[in-house]
Design a protein around this motif. Structure first.
Motif, PDB file in Angstrom:
ATOM      1  N   VAL A 408       0.856  -1.179   0.000  1.00 42.41           N
ATOM      2  CA  VAL A 408       0.000   0.000   0.000  1.00 42.41           C
ATOM      3  C   VAL A 408       0.895   1.233   0.000  1.00 42.41           C
ATOM      4  O   VAL A 408       2.008   1.233   0.544  1.00 42.41           O
ATOM      5  N   THR A 409       0.402   2.324  -0.620  1.00 42.42           N
ATOM      6  CA  THR A 409       1.236   3.515  -0.800  1.00 42.42           C
ATOM      7  C   THR A 409       1.416   4.288   0.502  1.00 42.42           C
ATOM      8  O   THR A 409       2.513   4.773   0.805  1.00 42.42           O
ATOM      9  N   TRP A 410       0.342   4.386   1.295  1.00 43.44           N
ATOM     10  CA  TRP A 410       0.390   5.232   2.500  1.00 43.44           C
ATOM     11  C   TRP A 410      -0.671   4.745   3.465  1.00 43.44           C
ATOM     12  O   TRP A 410      -1.728   4.233   3.066  1.00 43.44           O
ATOM     13  N   CYS A 411      -0.399   4.897   4.780  1.00 42.61           N
ATOM     14  CA  CYS A 411      -1.404   4.570   5.785  1.00 42.61           C
ATOM     15  C   CYS A 411      -1.062   5.268   7.088  1.00 42.61           C
ATOM     16  O   CYS A 411       0.078   5.684   7.302  1.00 42.61           O
ATOM     17  N   LYS A 412      -2.071   5.420   7.977  1.00 38.76           N
ATOM     18  CA  LYS A 412      -1.858   6.033   9.281  1.00 38.76           C
ATOM     19  C   LYS A 412      -2.882   5.529  10.286  1.00 38.76           C
ATOM     20  O   LYS A 412      -3.955   5.038   9.913  1.00 38.76           O
ATOM     21  N   ILE A 413      -2.527   5.654  11.585  1.00 37.04           N
ATOM     22  CA  ILE A 413      -3.454   5.333  12.664  1.00 37.04           C
ATOM     23  C   ILE A 413      -4.357   6.538  12.900  1.00 37.04           C
ATOM     24  O   ILE A 413      -3.906   7.681  12.898  1.00 37.04           O
ATOM     25  N   GLY A 414      -5.639   6.282  13.158  1.00 39.63           N
ATOM     26  CA  GLY A 414      -6.548   7.332  13.594  1.00 39.63           C
ATOM     27  C   GLY A 414      -7.320   7.984  12.466  1.00 39.63           C
ATOM     28  O   GLY A 414      -7.156   7.672  11.281  1.00 39.63           O
ATOM     29  N   LEU A 415      -8.180   8.926  12.859  1.00 40.47           N
ATOM     30  CA  LEU A 415      -8.918   9.714  11.884  1.00 40.47           C
ATOM     31  C   LEU A 415      -7.951  10.609  11.124  1.00 40.47           C
ATOM     32  O   LEU A 415      -6.848  10.895  11.577  1.00 40.47           O
ATOM     33  N   ASP A 416      -8.388  11.077   9.949  1.00 41.26           N
ATOM     34  CA  ASP A 416      -7.523  11.907   9.132  1.00 41.26           C
ATOM     35  C   ASP A 416      -7.124  13.170   9.893  1.00 41.26           C
ATOM     36  O   ASP A 416      -7.946  13.820  10.534  1.00 41.26           O
ATOM     37  N   ARG A 511      -1.861  -2.062  10.434  1.00 40.08           N
ATOM     38  CA  ARG A 511      -1.043  -2.438   9.279  1.00 40.08           C
ATOM     39  C   ARG A 511      -1.968  -2.902   8.163  1.00 40.08           C
ATOM     40  O   ARG A 511      -3.083  -3.375   8.416  1.00 40.08           O
ATOM     41  N   PHE A 512      -1.475  -2.755   6.910  1.00 33.37           N
ATOM     42  CA  PHE A 512      -2.278  -3.091   5.735  1.00 33.37           C
ATOM     43  C   PHE A 512      -1.425  -3.862   4.736  1.00 33.37           C
ATOM     44  O   PHE A 512      -0.194  -3.691   4.664  1.00 33.37           O
ATOM     45  N   SER A 513      -2.104  -4.693   3.949  1.00 33.50           N
ATOM     46  CA  SER A 513      -1.488  -5.356   2.804  1.00 33.50           C
ATOM     47  C   SER A 513      -2.524  -5.436   1.695  1.00 33.50           C
ATOM     48  O   SER A 513      -3.730  -5.241   1.925  1.00 33.50           O
ATOM     49  N   HIS A 514      -2.040  -5.706   0.475  1.00 36.13           N
ATOM     50  CA  HIS A 514      -2.935  -5.791  -0.678  1.00 36.13           C
ATOM     51  C   HIS A 514      -2.661  -7.075  -1.438  1.00 36.13           C
ATOM     52  O   HIS A 514      -1.525  -7.336  -1.847  1.00 36.13           O
ATOM     53  N   ASP A 515      -3.715  -7.901  -1.599  1.00 39.58           N
ATOM     54  CA  ASP A 515      -3.608  -9.164  -2.328  1.00 39.58           C
ATOM     55  C   ASP A 515      -2.481 -10.043  -1.808  1.00 39.58           C
ATOM     56  O   ASP A 515      -1.774 -10.693  -2.584  1.00 39.58           O
ATOM     57  N   GLY A 516      -2.273 -10.045  -0.490  1.00 35.54           N
ATOM     58  CA  GLY A 516      -1.244 -10.879   0.097  1.00 35.54           C
ATOM     59  C   GLY A 516       0.158 -10.371  -0.116  1.00 35.54           C
ATOM     60  O   GLY A 516       1.132 -11.098   0.127  1.00 35.54           O
ATOM     61  N   PRO A 518       3.332  -7.229   0.367  1.00 37.46           N
ATOM     62  CA  PRO A 518       4.067  -6.764   1.541  1.00 37.46           C
ATOM     63  C   PRO A 518       3.167  -6.019   2.525  1.00 37.46           C
ATOM     64  O   PRO A 518       2.225  -5.332   2.136  1.00 37.46           O
ATOM     65  N   ILE A 519       3.493  -6.159   3.813  1.00 38.11           N
ATOM     66  CA  ILE A 519       2.727  -5.506   4.877  1.00 38.11           C
ATOM     67  C   ILE A 519       3.376  -4.172   5.215  1.00 38.11           C
ATOM     68  O   ILE A 519       4.595  -4.094   5.392  1.00 38.11           O
ATOM     69  N   ARG A 520       2.559  -3.112   5.273  1.00 38.87           N
ATOM     70  CA  ARG A 520       3.057  -1.806   5.718  1.00 38.87           C
ATOM     71  C   ARG A 520       2.441  -1.504   7.078  1.00 38.87           C
ATOM     72  O   ARG A 520       1.216  -1.493   7.227  1.00 38.87           O
ATOM     73  N   VAL A 521       3.320  -1.261   8.082  1.00 36.68           N
ATOM     74  CA  VAL A 521       2.879  -0.892   9.429  1.00 36.68           C
ATOM     75  C   VAL A 521       2.818   0.627   9.506  1.00 36.68           C
ATOM     76  O   VAL A 521       3.706   1.328   9.019  1.00 36.68           O
TER      77      VAL A 521
END
Length: 963
Positions: A408-416, A511-516, A518-521
């Motif tokens: 995934v390109t970007w991710c974060k904890i919490g509301l925007d 953390r997120f991954s797409h279609d199995g 790499p995992i991004r924390v």
């Protein structure tokens, strides 16, 4: 003495005259406390001067001067108020007064205190090298160094102009020579430059040419001067602080010559610090171009490729280090363009053709200097930080039927635009658990309406200070679910944060991954590959307080040692005793992290069963082996057990499982299991192959020419040769057998190496490891680059005493002995990388020739490189000399760098002087490389022009040193 003299003191010792205020010479008035001179030792000496004199008396002050007659003494030292010493000047014979003058002009004289004896003799009083140490950089050309020195000769060098009868020479020697022995130096005449500032000394200078190292990175020379006033009958050598106090090695002046070096390099395009990922299918023939950046001070600035730069793109095993691992494959890169002060190069990345994963790197060098290896965020001399070399920043090459999944390109904890909430639980709280929100972005996925297809997310928690990207102590059992679209490009997800039910402070993350893939924390500020780095202090905070709860859940367990996530592959034969000790680790929050030693009520079991059977449900798995506590490992406990031998031929899997306080078993694989979606994976259990017990190992020594990488190659191409040696009691175990030496030979196709060893050129091979599939056998390897064209043969031999050799052919020395038919046949054709190269002239040089007759010329032609004005870019030209019986591309020859001479039509011509001392009977030839590629070896008959129409490279067509 004037009438104003106040007093005269007559002593028992020699007459002392005290000069006081108002001497008739009109000098300044002295103080009342004038010095007293009582004794001079010795009282006489030669007119040549330089006699050490001690003067005794009283009233001597710091800075006082000492005179013999009207001449000042040399190198005067005031020891104390009663003693002063110095060295006599040169003088004429006779008796003189000895006088001490204090800084306030008060003085005392011992009349007739010293006698000069003999006729005056010229003498070199001081010889000094004026240069400091010098650092120079050379890409192979000699370095011109000017040496300056000063000489002082009483009565000769004083005044304006050159002192008569003085000769000066400049000398140079390697730093490991006997530096205080003049015979160690090469001496050349120096010329008069001028007078010193004081006009006491004459200054001379001379220029010498110092050769850089042929293959090393740095060479140290010593330079000096020497002077003579008797036309060379005797000499005085100089150093940095002058010869008057003796010449020492420490004060000799040095010239350090280094090769140009690469200061910085980077894998991938300029200003792109992201990962370099390449995917091929096994049959793909279209190659991906990979860029690399390089900076070398004084080399890459300006337009075009930096002179002497060599660039290579490489790939190698995923768990290897390109700086030391010989399993890497390197291909030459070509200059592409300039980027500011950097040069950008590119190369086609080869396709290994086999399914697997490799790492990618660039490396750069200048003029055969050491390589600098490069990762994706750049490398310089730093030992830490982003610009230190990091294996984790290498590129990735994947070969398979399906391209690797993207992260995934970007991710974060919490509301925007909102930091993570601080969450508080009690140990027994089961309701009112908090909802944690998360943001995620992946172009083409999250910009669709609704949940992005293929996305998966988890909410995890773990101890403070443990990195959620790597720590096995984090629990990722809580699943995230889609909540809503956010700003049309992001997805917002949510999940309920579990209660650890144990007092303490924790951190939480998503953390997120797409279609199995790499995992991004993610942290509370957001994480991507473009500058938003993951930060531990931006995780969410969870506090748990209240009464403790008896744990019945295993938080985490792992098969195998910490830090190794690859499952073990082991083997037994049916007759082997069980010997493989298997380690596992387990974590129970509040127990393994707080208790030293074994925790009661934790049960660990090592199980095994047929491959393909599920360990958690199959009755064919055996769980009767109980593991024993091994020790504490940070917050985990380690257990160990010996894996049983099933005793029956077949393929098996093995795994661990743990339970605590009678709770459910948690099954463990090689990358760890914390009950999350990436939990237990049967494919990551260990594998065990049981085979029939082999026949007894051979008891006799043998060797084998195991493999040669080609049968038809071009002159100068790389050929890899592998051999194996088995010596009972010597090659057993890890590491090379004691005193085993192995050599690879290339010779005439019709020569038997075992009886005609001199017909082969031999090169040492290096130990590379234990032979695969052959017990107690060492494997050796090296590369050769045969230069002589025609039908050739490759052989192998070994020795343990350095004198007696055993010869090895392709079917092994233990199969029919060594035979001509089992040598490896190798056809060496004409060089293919450079259109044309030769030894231009001369073809014979007399051993004693000097100057121009020793200059050797060579030419080459490369389409698009040598035509036009000036030197073609990327060309390295060298002159080599050695015996014609040795293949110049393998060993036995010495190579020296040459310089571009001129254009000759569409060819470039190079030249260099054959080094002095090469004996008669020695052969010589040229070789050329383009952009770091294989060498083209040129003899005197390769004169057919472009298109490689020469007749190859032959030992009979070399240049010869004649008597």
């Amino acid at each position: 003495m004037s009438s104003r003299c106040l007093r005269a003191l007559v002593l028992v010792l020699p007459l002392l005259v005290v000069a006081c205020d108002g001497d008739s010479d009109g000098g300044p008035a002295p103080s009342d406390n004038a010095p007293v001179v009582r004794e001079v030792q010795p009282s006489g000496g030669p007119v040549s001067g330089h006699t050490l004199i001690n003067v005794y008396g009283a009233g001597f002050k710091e800075g006082a001067k000492l005179y013999f007659g009207q001449q000042e003494a040399l190198r005067v030292v005031v020891v104390n108020t009663h003693r002063i010493y110095g060295y006599t000047p040169t003088a004429t014979s006779g008796v003189v007064d000895v006088r001490v003058v204090n800084p306030d002009s008060a003085h005392g004289t011992l009349v007739g205190g010293f006698t000069f004896e003999g006729a005056p003799v010229a003498n070199i009083e001081q010889a000094e090298v004026l240069n400091g140490n010098v650092d120079a950089v050379s890409n192979g050309q000699p370095v011109g160094t000017t040496v300056r020195g000063a000489v002082t000769v009483a009565g000769i060098t004083r005044g304006i102009g050159q002192g008569g009868g003085t000769r000066a020479q400049v000398g140079f020697a390697l730093a490991d020579a006997e530096l205080l022995n003049p015979d160690s130096y090469t001496w050349e005449e120096a010329s008069y430059e001028g007078d010193s500032g004081s006009r006491e000394a004459d200054i001379y200078q001379g220029t010498v040419l110092l050769q850089p190292s042929i293959s090393g990175e740095r060479r140290e020379w010593v330079v000096t001067m020497r002077f003579s006033i008797d036309n060379g009958a005797t000499w005085v050598m100089a150093d940095g602080d002058g010869s008057a106090n003796g010449v020492s090695e420490d004060m000799l002046r040095r010239v350090f010559i280094s090769r140009p070096r690469v200061d910085y390099c980077k894998l991938g395009p300029d200003n792109n610090l992201g990962p370099v990922n390449v995917f091929y299918r096994p049959g793909d023939i279209t190659r991906v171009k990979v860029a690399g950046q390089v900076y070398a001070a004084g080399v890459t600035q300006g337009g075009g490729a930096g002179s002497g730069l060599v660039a290579q793109l490489g790939y190698g095993p995923a768990d290897s280090d390109p700086r030391s691992d010989s399993g890497w494959t390197w291909v030459n890169a070509t200059y592409k363009t300039d980027h500011g002060n950097n040069d950008e190069w590119e190369a086609d990345l080869p396709n290994p053709g086999n399914v697997g994963t490799w790492r990618i790197a660039y490396r750069f060098s200048i003029s055969e200097n050491v390589w600098r290896f490069c990762d994706a965020d750049g490398v310089n001399d730093s030992d830490e930080g982003n610009l230190a070399f990091s294996l984790s920043k290498l590129g990735t090459l994947t070969v398979g039927d399906e391209a690797p999944k993207e992260a995934v390109t970007w991710c974060k904890i919490g509301l925007d635009q909102t930091p993570p909430e601080i969450i508080n639980y009690t140990t027994t709280q089961t309701s009112g658990l908090k909802t944690v929100y998360a943001q995620v972005n992946l172009p083409g996925v999250t910009d669709r309406e609704g949940a992005g297809p293929g996305l998966a997310g988890q909410l995890g928690w773990g101890p403070v200070g443990e990195d959620p990207r790597a720590s096995s102590l984090w629990n990722w059992s809580a699943q995230l679910t889609f909540d809503k679209d956010n700003f049309e490009v992001n997805d917002q997800w949510k999940g309920t944060l579990p209660n650890p039910a144990i007092n303490g402070e924790y951190r939480y993350a998503v953390r997120f991954s797409h279609d199995g893939g790499p995992i991004r924390v993610c942290d509370g500020n957001g994480v991507n590959d473009s500058g938003q780095n993951f930060e531990m202090d931006q995780l969410g905070t969870l506090n748990v307080t209240g009464q403790p709860v008896i744990p019945r859940v295993i938080g985490y367990c792992k098969l195998g040692p910490d830090g190794n996530n690859s499952p073990q592959s082991l083997a037994y034969t049916t007759g082997d005793a069980a010997s493989h000790v298997i380690i596992a680790s387990v974590n129970v929050a509040g127990l393994t992290n707080t208790t030293t030693g074994e925790v009661a009520n934790i049960v660990g079991q090592l199980g095994w069963g047929p491959a393909g059977e599920a360990p958690a449900t199959s009755d064919e798995w055996d769980w009767t082996t109980t593991a024993q506590f091994k020790g504490d490992f940070w917050d985990n406990d380690e257990y160990e057990a010996t894996l049983p031998n099933p005793g029956t031929v077949g393929n098996y899997r093995f795994a661990y499982r743990f339970q605590v306080n009678g709770g459910e078993f948690l099954y463990c694989d090689a990358d760890g299991n914390s009950s999350g979606p990436d939990g237990f994976n049967a494919d990551l259990t260990g594998s065990l192959a049981v085979s029939e017990a082999p026949d007894p190992e051979p008891t006799d020594s043998y060797c084998r020419l195991q493999s040669v990488s080609g049968t038809t190659v071009g002159s100068g191409d790389i050929v890899t040769v592998v051999g194996r040696v088995h010596i009972p009691g010597v090659t057993a175990g890890e590491g090379p057998g004691a005193n085993v030496q192995v050599q690879v030979g290339v010779g005439a196709a019709d020569a038997n190496a075992s009886t005609q060893a001199d017909a082969f050129t031999w090169k040492a091979a290096e130990y590379t490891g234990e032979a695969d599939g052959e017990a107690d056998t060492d494997e050796f390897s090296t590369t050769v680059t045969p230069a002589y064209t025609g039908d050739r043969a490759v052989s192998l031999r070994y020795t343990t005493d350095g004198a007696t050799w055993t010869y090895c052919d392709k079917d092994g020395s233990n199969v029919g002995g060594y035979t001509l038919g089992q040598q490896h046949a190798l056809t060496v054709g004409n060089h293919t990388g450079i259109g044309y190269c030769n030894l231009q002239w001369p073809f014979e040089i007399a051993a004693g020739a000097e100057g121009a007759p020793r200059t050797v010329y060579g030419q080459l032609h490369v389409d698009g490189v040598t035509p036009g004005i000036g030197q073609g870019a990327g060309v390295v030209a060298e002159l080599g000399y050695g015996p014609a019986s040795s293949d110049p591309g393998i060993s036995g020859w010495t190579w020296v760098a040459t310089t571009y001479d001129k254009d000759d039509g569409n060819n470039d011509q190079y030249s260099v002087s054959l080094p002095a001392g090469v004996p008669a009977g020695t052969s010589y030839a040229y070789r050329y490389s383009l952009n770091g590629g294989p060498f083209c070896y040129g003899d005197r008959n390769d004169r057919g022009g472009s298109g490689n129409t020469g007749n190859g490279f032959q030992g009979g067509d070399l240049g010869t040193v004649i008597p």
